[in-house]
Motif scaffolding. Structure first.
Motif, PDB file in Angstrom:
ATOM      1  N   ALA A 118       0.836  -1.209   0.000  1.00 15.83           N
ATOM      2  CA  ALA A 118       0.000   0.000   0.000  1.00 15.83           C
ATOM      3  C   ALA A 118       0.866   1.253   0.000  1.00 15.83           C
ATOM      4  O   ALA A 118       0.585   2.211  -0.736  1.00 15.83           O
ATOM      5  CB  ALA A 118      -0.940  -0.009   1.209  1.00 15.83           C
ATOM      6  N   MET A 121       2.138   1.808  -3.370  1.00 20.87           N
ATOM      7  CA  MET A 121       1.093   2.173  -4.338  1.00 20.87           C
ATOM      8  C   MET A 121       0.601   3.609  -4.168  1.00 20.87           C
ATOM      9  O   MET A 121      -0.141   4.098  -5.013  1.00 20.87           O
ATOM     10  CB  MET A 121      -0.096   1.219  -4.206  1.00 20.87           C
ATOM     11  CG  MET A 121       0.197  -0.238  -4.493  1.00 20.87           C
ATOM     12  SD  MET A 121       0.550  -0.563  -6.206  1.00 20.87           S
ATOM     13  CE  MET A 121      -1.062  -0.379  -6.915  1.00 20.87           C
ATOM     14  N   ARG A 122       1.000   4.291  -3.119  1.00 21.36           N
ATOM     15  CA  ARG A 122       0.433   5.615  -2.849  1.00 21.36           C
ATOM     16  C   ARG A 122       0.742   6.620  -3.944  1.00 21.36           C
ATOM     17  O   ARG A 122       0.025   7.599  -4.100  1.00 21.36           O
ATOM     18  CB  ARG A 122       0.863   6.116  -1.478  1.00 21.36           C
ATOM     19  CG  ARG A 122       2.299   6.492  -1.337  1.00 21.36           C
ATOM     20  CD  ARG A 122       2.579   6.996   0.094  1.00 21.36           C
ATOM     21  NE  ARG A 122       3.940   7.410   0.219  1.00 21.36           N
ATOM     22  CZ  ARG A 122       4.926   6.672   0.721  1.00 21.36           C
ATOM     23  NH1 ARG A 122       4.650   5.467   1.170  1.00 21.36           N
ATOM     24  NH2 ARG A 122       6.137   7.137   0.791  1.00 21.36           N
ATOM     25  N   SER A 125      -1.932   5.393  -7.089  1.00 18.33           N
ATOM     26  CA  SER A 125      -3.375   5.244  -6.884  1.00 18.33           C
ATOM     27  C   SER A 125      -3.834   6.070  -5.689  1.00 18.33           C
ATOM     28  O   SER A 125      -3.298   5.925  -4.589  1.00 18.33           O
ATOM     29  CB  SER A 125      -3.738   3.778  -6.652  1.00 18.33           C
ATOM     30  OG  SER A 125      -5.121   3.662  -6.399  1.00 18.33           O
ATOM     31  N   TRP A 128      -5.055   4.002  -2.407  1.00 15.62           N
ATOM     32  CA  TRP A 128      -4.110   3.104  -1.744  1.00 15.62           C
ATOM     33  C   TRP A 128      -4.458   2.931  -0.268  1.00 15.62           C
ATOM     34  O   TRP A 128      -4.127   1.922   0.328  1.00 15.62           O
ATOM     35  CB  TRP A 128      -2.682   3.609  -1.896  1.00 15.62           C
ATOM     36  CG  TRP A 128      -2.415   4.895  -1.153  1.00 15.62           C
ATOM     37  CD1 TRP A 128      -2.660   6.161  -1.603  1.00 15.62           C
ATOM     38  CD2 TRP A 128      -1.888   5.036   0.152  1.00 15.62           C
ATOM     39  NE1 TRP A 128      -2.313   7.078  -0.655  1.00 15.62           N
ATOM     40  CE2 TRP A 128      -1.829   6.417   0.451  1.00 15.62           C
ATOM     41  CE3 TRP A 128      -1.446   4.133   1.115  1.00 15.62           C
ATOM     42  CZ2 TRP A 128      -1.361   6.909   1.659  1.00 15.62           C
ATOM     43  CZ3 TRP A 128      -0.969   4.629   2.315  1.00 15.62           C
ATOM     44  CH2 TRP A 128      -0.934   5.998   2.575  1.00 15.62           C
ATOM     45  N   LEU A 175      -9.037   0.197  -6.153  1.00 14.11           N
ATOM     46  CA  LEU A 175      -7.671   0.473  -6.585  1.00 14.11           C
ATOM     47  C   LEU A 175      -7.618   0.601  -8.096  1.00 14.11           C
ATOM     48  O   LEU A 175      -7.009   1.513  -8.636  1.00 14.11           O
ATOM     49  CB  LEU A 175      -6.725  -0.639  -6.117  1.00 14.11           C
ATOM     50  CG  LEU A 175      -5.241  -0.393  -6.365  1.00 14.11           C
ATOM     51  CD1 LEU A 175      -4.752   0.756  -5.502  1.00 14.11           C
ATOM     52  CD2 LEU A 175      -4.448  -1.646  -6.057  1.00 14.11           C
TER      53      LEU A 175
END
Length: 184
Positions: A118, A121-122, A125, A128, A175
């Motif tokens: 996560a 992924m910030r 997306s 996240w 997501l």
């Protein structure tokens, strides 16, 4: 001087399959939450059958191996898989206890991995945070399983599998949609 964003390899697969799998996970999660005892027994039986098939496969592979040491070691491993699977399938309630510990550890480790992913992924997306929440919940559930063992094993495993499937399906849906908005 212009800064160019590095290309990301972590792009979410864009297809109808992603959405279908996410929705299936949500539905299975709801069913498991509604019927936790049956979800516990069903997951234990599936686990037992996987071990049986793995044992049979390992035994067949052992006989195809060359060299006595290789055959014996692989044969013993295959027999252990087969025996474990048979014991679980024959007595699934005892298997629920063992599987509760294994799944508690698995959900805990999955939570740690999801938290890590996560944070990675910030950048790609805006959603996240839902994956982060799912990971944190997995960590909490893993700890909760250990602290309530063995008393809650019969209902706990099915409920947690259901909640975990539900949250995983939700973050998969969001997501993907968040990434699509970011890329446009």
């Amino acid at each position: 001087m212009r800064t160019i964003e590095p290309e990301t390899d972590e792009q979410v697969v864009s297809s109808g399959w992603t959405t279908a799998i996410a929705i299936l996970m949500i539905l299975l999660g709801i069913i498991a939450i509604a019927f936790p005892f049956f979800a516990s027994v069903a997951s234990t039986l599936i686990f037992g059958w996987v071990f049986i098939f793995a044992g049979i496969t390992q035994i067949v592979y052992a006989f195809q191996s060359r060299g006595a040491g290789k055959v014996v070691g692989k044969l013993i491993l295959g027999l252990l898989y087969l025996l474990a699977g048979i014991l679980i399938v024959v007595n699934p309630l005892k298997g629920v206890l063992a599987l509760t510990l294994v799944l508690g550890i698995t959900i805990f480790l999955q939570g740690i991995i999801q938290v890590s992913i996560a944070f990675q992924m910030r950048r790609i997306s805006p959603n996240w945070g839902l994956m982060l929440v799912s990971g944190i919940i997995g960590i909490i559930f893993g700890i909760f399983v250990w602290s309530n063992f063995p008393f809650g094993a019969v209902w706990l495993i099915g409920t947690f599998i259901g909640i975990n499937l539900l949250f995983d399906g939700v973050w998969m849906l969001t997501l993907h949609s968040g990434q699509q908005r970011t890329l446009q």
